[in-house]
Enzyme design. Structure first.
Site, mmCIF file in Angstrom:
data_model
loop_
_atom_site.group_PDB
_atom_site.id
_atom_site.type_symbol
_atom_site.label_atom_id
_atom_site.label_comp_id
_atom_site.label_asym_id
_atom_site.label_seq_id
_atom_site.Cartn_x
_atom_site.Cartn_y
_atom_site.Cartn_z
ATOM 1 N N ARG A 69 1.177 11.827 -9.458
ATOM 2 C CA ARG A 69 1.705 10.497 -9.144
ATOM 3 C C ARG A 69 3.160 10.377 -9.597
ATOM 4 N NH1 ARG A 69 -2.729 7.241 -7.807
ATOM 5 N NH2 ARG A 69 -4.631 7.631 -8.972
ATOM 6 N N ASP B 108 -4.126 5.696 5.967
ATOM 7 C CA ASP B 108 -4.632 6.949 6.521
ATOM 8 C C ASP B 108 -5.630 6.609 7.637
ATOM 9 O OD1 ASP B 108 -5.273 9.685 6.640
ATOM 10 O OD2 ASP B 108 -6.689 9.579 4.992
ATOM 11 N N PHE C 288 -2.258 16.200 3.688
ATOM 12 C CA PHE C 288 -2.514 15.491 2.436
ATOM 13 C C PHE C 288 -1.260 15.591 1.575
ATOM 14 C CE2 PHE C 288 -4.142 14.725 -1.811
ATOM 15 C CZ PHE C 288 -4.946 13.617 -1.578
ATOM 16 N N VAL C 289 -0.741 14.435 1.144
ATOM 17 C CA VAL C 289 0.519 14.421 0.391
ATOM 18 C C VAL C 289 0.319 13.831 -1.009
ATOM 19 C CG1 VAL C 289 2.030 14.329 2.412
ATOM 20 C CG2 VAL C 289 1.164 12.187 1.448
ATOM 21 N N GLU D 258 0.847 -1.203 0.000
ATOM 22 C CA GLU D 258 0.000 0.000 0.000
ATOM 23 C C GLU D 258 0.881 1.251 0.000
ATOM 24 O OE1 GLU D 258 -2.463 1.524 -0.767
ATOM 25 O OE2 GLU D 258 -4.032 1.513 0.757
ATOM 26 N N ASP D 259 0.392 2.321 -0.633
ATOM 27 C CA ASP D 259 1.165 3.566 -0.631
ATOM 28 C C ASP D 259 1.063 4.280 0.712
ATOM 29 O OD1 ASP D 259 -1.516 4.166 -0.941
ATOM 30 O OD2 ASP D 259 -1.294 5.332 -2.769
HETATM 31 P P1 IMP Z 1 -7.585 4.996 4.183
HETATM 32 O O1 IMP Z 1 -8.642 4.019 3.804
HETATM 33 O O2 IMP Z 1 -8.191 6.241 4.793
HETATM 34 O O3 IMP Z 1 -6.490 4.439 5.037
HETATM 35 O O4 IMP Z 1 -6.948 5.539 2.859
HETATM 36 C C1 IMP Z 1 -6.168 4.815 2.066
HETATM 37 C C2 IMP Z 1 -6.126 5.377 0.671
HETATM 38 O O5 IMP Z 1 -6.469 6.771 0.615
HETATM 39 C C3 IMP Z 1 -4.735 5.306 0.140
HETATM 40 O O6 IMP Z 1 -4.545 4.131 -0.573
HETATM 41 C C4 IMP Z 1 -4.640 6.508 -0.772
HETATM 42 O O7 IMP Z 1 -5.051 6.157 -2.074
HETATM 43 C C5 IMP Z 1 -5.608 7.509 -0.219
HETATM 44 N N1 IMP Z 1 -4.928 8.533 0.594
HETATM 45 C C6 IMP Z 1 -4.908 8.639 1.926
HETATM 46 N N2 IMP Z 1 -4.176 9.701 2.327
HETATM 47 C C7 IMP Z 1 -3.717 10.266 1.194
HETATM 48 C C8 IMP Z 1 -2.854 11.392 0.934
HETATM 49 O O8 IMP Z 1 -2.359 12.102 1.826
HETATM 50 N N3 IMP Z 1 -2.601 11.633 -0.380
HETATM 51 C C9 IMP Z 1 -3.101 10.901 -1.405
HETATM 52 N N4 IMP Z 1 -3.886 9.841 -1.206
HETATM 53 C C10 IMP Z 1 -4.198 9.522 0.091
#
Ligand code: IMP
Length: 188
Positions: free
Chosen positions: A171, A109, A158-159, A105-106
């Site tokens: 990207r 969050d 937000f990054v 995973e990138d």
């Molecule tokens: P989560 O479900 O809230 O943990 O979010 C996961 C997904 O949200 C990641 O795979 C990203 O695609 C996107 N995401 C979360 N934070 C960021 C950010 O700071 N920048 C860009 N994409 C984000």
């Protein structure tokens, strides 16, 4: 599109993690993964689209037999806030039954995407299941997620870059950075 203003670097407010630091970390992660999975022929599953750059660099840093697969989920849309509803957009090609799964995973969050995928993939009876994320925002977590391999913990900003997008852009930056406020305003 105006050719003069079409440069992604000019929209960046601050570089949070430069490309040299990212590359060094990926090498370390690759060595650790190679050591932990020796003889296990793991399958690395990249979550589209944000993890493609990480997967491709990480693969080159791993020197044991392994295979790859892809899965796509959506939760964000054209926003910087998660909708909280995770949808499976594209499923894996191969079965993961009895395979050692490493989910790539990138960024983690809120953790909702990971929780959804963990529950979903565990029903398919892998031999083991671990998570590798380049970035983590611990302050934003809404569900508890254990990251087996984590590159960097970052603050609640937000990054973009290194696979991470804002409205499908940025990207292709080779570093992680924050965007200038005017970019969000422009997009409403
Ligand atoms: P989560 O479900 O809230 O943990 O979010 C996961 C997904 O949200 C990641 O795979 C990203 O695609 C996107 N995401 C979360 N934070 C960021 C950010 O700071 N920048 C860009 N994409 C984000």
């Amino acid at each position: 599109m105006n050719k003069k203003t079409d440069n992604i670097h000019q929209d960046i407010e601050k570089v949070l993690i430069d490309s040299e630091t990212i590359n060094k970390k990926i090498k370390e992660l690759g060595e650790k993964i190679s050591c932990d999975y020796k003889g296990k022929n793991p399958v690395l599953i990249a979550i589209l689209k944000g993890s493609v750059i990480l997967l491709s660099d990480l693969l080159k840093a791993i020197d044991i037999n392994c295979s790859i697969d892809f899965i796509e989920v959506s939760s964000y849309g054209e926003n910087t806030e998660s909708s909280g509803v995770v949808k499976l957009v594209m499923d894996l090609r191969e079965s993961i039954e009895n395979r050692h799964v490493l989910l790539i995973e990138d960024i983690v969050d809120t953790g909702l995407t990971m929780e959804y995928l963990r529950e979903n993939l565990l029903t398919r009876h892998p031999a083991s299941f671990k998570i590798c994320s380049l970035l983590s925002k611990p302050d934003r977590r809404r569900v508890s997620i254990d990251l087996d391999y984590c590159g960097f913990e970052i603050p609640d900003d937000f990054v973009v870059g290194y696979g991470l997008d804002y409205n499908e852009k940025y990207r292709n930056l080779d570093y992680i950075g924050t965007l200038k406020k005017r970019i969000y305003k422009k997009n409403g």
